[in-house]
Design an enzyme around this catalytic site. Structure first.
Site, PDB file in Angstrom:
ATOM      1  CB  THR A  14       9.018  32.137  26.632  1.00 27.50           C
ATOM      2  OG1 THR A  14       8.496  32.659  25.417  1.00 27.50           O
ATOM      3  CG2 THR A  14       8.655  30.673  26.770  1.00 27.50           C
ATOM      4  CG  ASP A  15      12.781  35.297  29.434  1.00 26.06           C
ATOM      5  OD1 ASP A  15      13.172  34.556  28.503  1.00 26.06           O
ATOM      6  OD2 ASP A  15      13.299  35.292  30.552  1.00 26.06           O
ATOM      7  CG  MET A  16      12.944  39.782  25.198  1.00 25.14           C
ATOM      8  SD  MET A  16      13.703  41.410  25.203  1.00 25.14           S
ATOM      9  CE  MET A  16      14.687  41.313  23.724  1.00 25.14           C
TER      10      MET A  16
END
Length: 133
Positions: free
Chosen positions: A19-21
């Site tokens: 996942t990203d931020m």
């Protein structure tokens, strides 16, 4: 060999590292998911990529057309559906979809070719060309 060598299903769980931020799957990871599914499909239909490499031939992705429909998130269980759409002596086209439950969240069409040790295009191995619909 599977009963229908033109289709394949692979389950993938989304890990935190995917996942990203924003807490959603980073866009490039979908390409990793579909690559894993294609690699498993190749193995299941009996194509030995190590033997191909020893013979100086490897698969290469020539083109990917992708559509991101809906995000996946941490701990989702995804299913990658891979279908051999077309096959010729020189290329394979794979249609791939990523589903979360009953929701389609990503699609891609992937053009696969083979290259020789010098990087030039070569024919697909005979075992690939036998995978007619």
């Amino acid at each position: 060999m599977p009963s229908d060598p033109t289709t394949h299903l692979k389950e993938i769980r989304v890990y935190y590292e995917d996942t990203d931020m924003a807490g959603i799957v980073y866009y490039a990871n979908y390409l990793r998911y579909i690559e894993r599914a294609r690699s498993d499909w190749v193995r299941e239909v009996g194509i030995d990529q190590l033997a191909m490499k020893a013979a100086g031939v490897v698969f290469a992705v020539r083109r990917v057309e992708a559509e991101y429909i809906s995000p996946a998130r941490f701990d989702d269980v995804l299913e990658v559906r891979t279908t051999l759409e077309s096959l010729s002596a020189a290329k394979m086209v794979m249609a791939q979809q990523v589903w979360r439950g009953g929701t389609l969240i990503f699609t891609a069409n992937v053009l696969i070719v083979c290259i020789g040790s010098g990087g030039k295009p070569v024919r697909l191995p005979a075992e690939c060309r036998l995978l007619q619909r």
